[in-house]
Design an enzyme around this catalytic site. Structure first.
Site, PDB file in Angstrom:
ATOM      1  N   THR A  93      10.759 -10.333  18.114  1.00 23.29           N
ATOM      2  CA  THR A  93      10.852  -8.890  17.898  1.00 23.29           C
ATOM      3  C   THR A  93       9.739  -8.488  16.945  1.00 23.29           C
ATOM      4  O   THR A  93       9.754  -8.836  15.765  1.00 23.29           O
ATOM      5  CB  THR A  93      12.218  -8.510  17.318  1.00 23.29           C
ATOM      6  OG1 THR A  93      13.241  -8.849  18.256  1.00 23.29           O
ATOM      7  CG2 THR A  93      12.277  -7.006  17.045  1.00 23.29           C
ATOM      8  N   LYS A 166      13.362  -2.701  22.524  1.00 24.84           N
ATOM      9  CA  LYS A 166      14.081  -3.482  21.508  1.00 24.84           C
ATOM     10  C   LYS A 166      14.217  -2.686  20.215  1.00 24.84           C
ATOM     11  O   LYS A 166      15.264  -2.735  19.555  1.00 24.84           O
ATOM     12  CB  LYS A 166      13.346  -4.795  21.246  1.00 24.84           C
ATOM     13  CG  LYS A 166      13.996  -5.687  20.180  1.00 24.84           C
ATOM     14  CD  LYS A 166      15.407  -6.126  20.560  1.00 24.84           C
ATOM     15  CE  LYS A 166      16.078  -6.930  19.453  1.00 24.84           C
ATOM     16  NZ  LYS A 166      15.526  -8.282  19.284  1.00 24.84           N
ATOM     17  N   LYS A 234      13.567  -6.373   8.639  1.00 27.04           N
ATOM     18  CA  LYS A 234      12.206  -6.450   9.176  1.00 27.04           C
ATOM     19  C   LYS A 234      12.066  -5.596  10.432  1.00 27.04           C
ATOM     20  O   LYS A 234      11.107  -4.836  10.588  1.00 27.04           O
ATOM     21  CB  LYS A 234      11.863  -7.918   9.461  1.00 27.04           C
ATOM     22  CG  LYS A 234      10.469  -8.165  10.040  1.00 27.04           C
ATOM     23  CD  LYS A 234      10.462  -8.231  11.562  1.00 27.04           C
ATOM     24  CE  LYS A 234      11.233  -9.411  12.092  1.00 27.04           C
ATOM     25  NZ  LYS A 234      11.158  -9.481  13.587  1.00 27.04           N
TER      26      LYS A 234
END
Length: 286
Positions: A93, A166, A234
Site C-alpha cells: 500500500t 486502496k 502511514k
C-alpha cells in the site's frame, strides 16, 4: 508461470504460502534473511541471494513491503535483471504517484499496482480483495497469480488506480474502526453484556467486518496485530497527501490520525487498530 515473492511479513508470509499451494512459487527474498530461510525450508523453495538473482530466474515477482521508499528500492534492484515480458505485481500500500514512478523504472516488463485488503485472515485464507491498476493485458496475464491470493480481483484502470482504490478503502476503515470503538465504549459504560451485544448487532444494519472481527478485541482489551496502528497511520498519511492535491482536508482522516499519533506516542503503534478503543474508553473514565 514461475513466481518469486519479496516481503515476508505478516501478510506476505501467508500470501507466499498460497502461491506455493497453487504450484506457482519458486523463489523468495526478504530483507530479514531468517524469514526467507524459514519459509524456504517449510515449502522446499529457493532463497534468492539478491533481488537481482530472483528477478533473473522467475516470470513474475509479487512484492509486499511496508512503505513507498521500500517499493522504489525493491523495484530499482529488480528492474535491471528482469527478463523481457516479466510481471511485477506490487501488493504493497503506497501512493498512486509511487506506483507510477515504480512503473517507469521497469522497461520491457509490466508493472501492476495490486494493493490488497482483508487483513492477516484474508492473506492466510486466500480471500483477499485485490485492487489492480495497469495495462489490461498485463492484468489478464496476472490472473493466475492473483487468483491464488484473493477472491475479489478488480482492475480499476491505469497505473495508480489500484492504489487510489486502496486509499478509498483505508478512509472507510478509519471511520469504521473509530465508530466501533466509540460505540463499544458507550455500550460498556451502559453496563451491557458485550459479547451478546456483538453477537446481536453483528447481524444488524450497523454491522461490518471490523465490528464482527475486532469488537471482541475491545471486549478482551487485547489487540493482537491484524492491521497495525502505525501501518494504518502511514496509509492515512498517503490519503491526506492525495486529498491535498485537490486542496481538500478529510475530517475523518485527520481525526483518526490524531488518535493514532496518540496511541503511537504511548507505545501502542504495533497493536491492531482496534486499540483505538483505549482512547474511546477514556471518555467514560474507564
Amino acid at each position: 508461470m514461475r513466481a518469486g515473492f519479496v516481503g515476508l511479513g505478516a501478510m506476505g508470509m501467508h500470501m507466499a504460502r498460497n502461491l506455493h499451494r497453487a504450484g506457482l512459487l519458486t523463489t523468495v527474498w526478504n530483507r530479514t534473511p531468517q524469514n526467507s530461510q524459514a519459509l524456504a525450508a517449510e515449502l522446499d523453495c529457493r532463497v534468492a541471494t539478491s533481488l537481482a538473482s530472483l528477478a533473473a530466474e522467475v516470470d513474475a515477482v509479487v512484492v509486499c513491503v511496508a512503505a513507498d521508499a521500500d517499493v522504489l528500492d525493491v523495484v530499482g534492484k529488480l528492474a535491471p535483471s528482469l527478463k523481457a515480458g516479466s510481471l511485477i505485481l506490487d501488493c504493497s500500500t503506497v501512493s498512486a504517484q509511487t506506483a507510477q514512478r515504480a512503473a517507469e523504472m521497469v522497461r520491457g516488463s509490466d508493472f501492476l499496482d495490486c494493493p490488497v485488503s482483508g487483513g492477516v485472515e484474508g492473506a492466510r485464507d486466500a480471500t483477499l480483495v485485490i485492487m489492480a491498476g495497469g495495462d489490461p493485458q498485463a492484468f489478464e496475464r496476472s490472473r493466475p497469480i492473483l487468483a491464488a491470493l484473493g477472491k475479489t480481483i478488480t482492475h480499476f484502470g491505469p497505473i495508480g488506480s489500484g492504489q487510489a482504490a486502496k486509499a478509498t478503502n483505508q478512509i472507510m476503515c478509519a471511520g469504521i474502526i473509530e465508530a466501533i470503538a466509540e460505540a463499544m465504549a458507550f455500550a460498556h459504560a451502559q453496563g451491557l453484556p458485550l459479547t451478546q451485544l456483538v453477537d446481536t448487532l453483528g447481524k444488524g444494519a450497523g454491522s461490518s467486518w471490523y465490528f464482527v472481527h475486532r469488537a471482541p478485541n475491545m471486549i478482551r482489551e487485547s489487540y493482537p496485530a491484524g492491521f497495525k496502528v502505525r501501518l494504518h497511520a502511514k496509509d492515512l498519511g498517503i490519503c491526506r497527501d492525495m486529498a491535498a492535491r485537490f486542496g481538500v482536508t478529510l475530517p475523518v482522516v485527520e481525526r483518526v490520525l490524531d488518535a493514532y499519533n496518540e496511541l503511537m506516542a504511548r507505545g501502542y503503534g504495533d497493536e491492531d487498530i482496534s486499540a483505538t478503543y483505549r482512547l474511546k474508553a477514556e471518555l467514560f473514565g474507564a
